[in-house]
Design a protein around this motif. Structure first.
Motif, PDB file in Angstrom:
ATOM      1  N   ASP A 160       7.503 -16.367  -1.813  1.00  0.00           N
ATOM      2  CA  ASP A 160       6.861 -16.778  -0.561  1.00  0.00           C
ATOM      3  C   ASP A 160       7.916 -17.031   0.506  1.00  0.00           C
ATOM      4  N   VAL A 161       9.002 -17.671   0.081  1.00  0.00           N
ATOM      5  CA  VAL A 161      10.076 -18.031   1.004  1.00  0.00           C
ATOM      6  C   VAL A 161      11.423 -17.696   0.370  1.00  0.00           C
ATOM      7  N   VAL A 162      12.324 -17.140   1.163  1.00  0.00           N
ATOM      8  CA  VAL A 162      13.698 -16.911   0.720  1.00  0.00           C
ATOM      9  C   VAL A 162      14.600 -17.646   1.714  1.00  0.00           C
ATOM     10  N   ILE A 163      15.444 -18.528   1.169  1.00  0.00           N
ATOM     11  CA  ILE A 163      16.405 -19.266   1.995  1.00  0.00           C
ATOM     12  C   ILE A 163      17.775 -18.697   1.665  1.00  0.00           C
ATOM     13  N   LEU A 164      18.460 -18.165   2.675  1.00  0.00           N
ATOM     14  CA  LEU A 164      19.733 -17.546   2.331  1.00  0.00           C
ATOM     15  C   LEU A 164      20.822 -17.763   3.347  1.00  0.00           C
ATOM     16  N   ASP A 165      22.033 -17.818   2.792  1.00  0.00           N
ATOM     17  CA  ASP A 165      23.246 -17.967   3.579  1.00  0.00           C
ATOM     18  C   ASP A 165      23.589 -16.606   4.179  1.00  0.00           C
ATOM     19  N   ILE A 166      24.120 -16.610   5.385  1.00  0.00           N
ATOM     20  CA  ILE A 166      24.479 -15.339   6.014  1.00  0.00           C
ATOM     21  C   ILE A 166      25.831 -14.837   5.530  1.00  0.00           C
ATOM     22  N   ARG A 167      26.810 -15.736   5.436  1.00  0.00           N
ATOM     23  CA  ARG A 167      28.171 -15.315   5.080  1.00  0.00           C
ATOM     24  C   ARG A 167      28.444 -15.498   3.598  1.00  0.00           C
ATOM     25  N   MET A 168      28.535 -14.377   2.883  1.00  0.00           N
ATOM     26  CA  MET A 168      28.894 -14.399   1.460  1.00  0.00           C
ATOM     27  C   MET A 168      29.877 -13.258   1.233  1.00  0.00           C
ATOM     28  N   ASP A 169      30.525 -13.261   0.070  1.00  0.00           N
ATOM     29  CA  ASP A 169      31.596 -12.296  -0.156  1.00  0.00           C
ATOM     30  C   ASP A 169      31.182 -10.831  -0.131  1.00  0.00           C
ATOM     31  N   LYS A 170      30.473 -10.388  -1.163  1.00  0.00           N
ATOM     32  CA  LYS A 170      30.246  -8.947  -1.322  1.00  0.00           C
ATOM     33  C   LYS A 170      29.103  -8.422  -0.445  1.00  0.00           C
ATOM     34  N   ILE A 171      28.049  -9.191  -0.375  1.00  0.00           N
ATOM     35  CA  ILE A 171      26.854  -8.762   0.353  1.00  0.00           C
ATOM     36  C   ILE A 171      26.562  -9.851   1.367  1.00  0.00           C
ATOM     37  N   ASN A 172      26.273  -9.485   2.619  1.00  0.00           N
ATOM     38  CA  ASN A 172      25.961 -10.562   3.559  1.00  0.00           C
ATOM     39  C   ASN A 172      24.459 -10.813   3.629  1.00  0.00           C
ATOM     40  N   GLY A 173      24.111 -11.935   4.206  1.00  0.00           N
ATOM     41  CA  GLY A 173      22.720 -12.359   4.267  1.00  0.00           C
ATOM     42  C   GLY A 173      21.820 -11.406   5.027  1.00  0.00           C
ATOM     43  N   ILE A 174      22.377 -10.720   6.018  1.00  0.00           N
ATOM     44  CA  ILE A 174      21.576  -9.757   6.788  1.00  0.00           C
ATOM     45  C   ILE A 174      21.112  -8.623   5.869  1.00  0.00           C
TER      46      ILE A 174
ATOM     47  N   THR B 165       6.897 -12.272   2.993  1.00  0.00           N
ATOM     48  CA  THR B 165       7.901 -13.277   2.637  1.00  0.00           C
ATOM     49  C   THR B 165       8.574 -13.830   3.892  1.00  0.00           C
ATOM     50  N   LYS B 166       8.667 -15.154   3.968  1.00  0.00           N
ATOM     51  CA  LYS B 166       9.317 -15.810   5.106  1.00  0.00           C
ATOM     52  C   LYS B 166      10.777 -16.070   4.737  1.00  0.00           C
ATOM     53  N   VAL B 167      11.691 -15.576   5.556  1.00  0.00           N
ATOM     54  CA  VAL B 167      13.120 -15.720   5.276  1.00  0.00           C
ATOM     55  C   VAL B 167      13.732 -16.737   6.238  1.00  0.00           C
ATOM     56  N   ILE B 168      14.362 -17.750   5.661  1.00  0.00           N
ATOM     57  CA  ILE B 168      15.040 -18.780   6.443  1.00  0.00           C
ATOM     58  C   ILE B 168      16.544 -18.583   6.252  1.00  0.00           C
ATOM     59  N   MET B 169      17.239 -18.296   7.330  1.00  0.00           N
ATOM     60  CA  MET B 169      18.671 -18.048   7.281  1.00  0.00           C
ATOM     61  C   MET B 169      19.417 -19.357   7.533  1.00  0.00           C
ATOM     62  N   ILE B 170      20.479 -19.597   6.741  1.00  0.00           N
ATOM     63  CA  ILE B 170      21.332 -20.757   6.995  1.00  0.00           C
ATOM     64  C   ILE B 170      22.777 -20.273   7.109  1.00  0.00           C
ATOM     65  N   THR B 171      23.524 -20.885   8.012  1.00  0.00           N
ATOM     66  CA  THR B 171      24.917 -20.464   8.179  1.00  0.00           C
ATOM     67  C   THR B 171      25.770 -21.554   8.791  1.00  0.00           C
ATOM     68  N   GLY B 172      27.022 -21.552   8.396  1.00  0.00           N
ATOM     69  CA  GLY B 172      28.005 -22.436   8.998  1.00  0.00           C
ATOM     70  C   GLY B 172      28.674 -21.763  10.187  1.00  0.00           C
TER      71      GLY B 172
ATOM     72  N   GLN C 109      11.152 -28.921   7.100  1.00  0.00           N
ATOM     73  CA  GLN C 109      10.317 -28.525   8.241  1.00  0.00           C
ATOM     74  C   GLN C 109      10.163 -27.004   8.297  1.00  0.00           C
ATOM     75  N   ALA C 110      11.260 -26.284   8.080  1.00  0.00           N
ATOM     76  CA  ALA C 110      11.210 -24.816   8.103  1.00  0.00           C
ATOM     77  C   ALA C 110      10.307 -24.294   6.990  1.00  0.00           C
ATOM     78  N   VAL C 111      10.401 -24.901   5.791  1.00  0.00           N
ATOM     79  CA  VAL C 111       9.556 -24.486   4.666  1.00  0.00           C
ATOM     80  C   VAL C 111       8.088 -24.801   4.971  1.00  0.00           C
ATOM     81  N   GLN C 112       7.845 -25.960   5.559  1.00  0.00           N
ATOM     82  CA  GLN C 112       6.470 -26.311   5.921  1.00  0.00           C
ATOM     83  C   GLN C 112       5.917 -25.339   6.966  1.00  0.00           C
ATOM     84  N   ASN C 113       6.731 -24.981   7.947  1.00  0.00           N
ATOM     85  CA  ASN C 113       6.304 -23.999   8.954  1.00  0.00           C
ATOM     86  C   ASN C 113       5.996 -22.654   8.303  1.00  0.00           C
ATOM     87  N   ALA C 114       6.825 -22.251   7.335  1.00  0.00           N
ATOM     88  CA  ALA C 114       6.612 -20.988   6.621  1.00  0.00           C
ATOM     89  C   ALA C 114       5.294 -21.053   5.838  1.00  0.00           C
TER      90      ALA C 114
END
Length: 126
Positions: A48-62, A75-82, A112-117
């Motif tokens: 239902d929901v995928v929460i993922l980091d954008i910056r990772m080593d081999k494969i990026n979040g995009i 599926t609702k995707v919530i992106m998180i990044t530093g 809140q993001a999960v509730q919105n999703a």
């Protein structure tokens, strides 16, 4: 409504914090540190929901976002990044992300993001 949520972040602590926090709300979570393993799981299962980091080593979040969108339009995707830049946020949202959250985040922001999703899924009749 209990949601099936996949969390992908190469920082183990992020997944652990989200798992304990969101499971208290009755959601089912699967946590991944390795993007390749998460991608395999996304092919096997609809989330239902995928929460993922954008910056990772081999494969990026995009790339993961694009895979999720191909597999399941709902599926609702919530992106998180530093590394929150306007450009990255815009690309994420253009490619179908539901929400975008900067690190360090407060658990309240994720809830809140999960509730919105969840509300968006219910409104769409899922």
């Amino acid at each position: 409504m209990s949601l099936k949520i996949l969390v992908l972040d190469d920082e183990k602590i992020v997944g652990e914090r989200l798992k304990s926090s969101l499971e208290k709300n009755g959601h089912n979570l699967e946590i991944f540190i390795d993007p390749a393993r998460a991608m395999d799981r996304i092919q096997e299962e609809k989330f239902d929901v995928v929460i993922l980091d954008i910056r990772m080593d081999k494969i990026n979040g995009i790339q993961v976002l694009e895979t999720v969108r191909k597999k399941s339009e709902r599926t609702k995707v919530i992106m998180i990044t530093g590394y929150a830049t306007l450009e990255v946020a815009r690309e994420s949202l253009t490619k179908g992300a539901f929400d975008f959250i900067s690190k360090p985040f407060k658990l309240k922001e994720i809830h809140q993001a999960v509730q919105n999703a969840e509300e968006a899924l219910q409104a769409a009749g899922h």
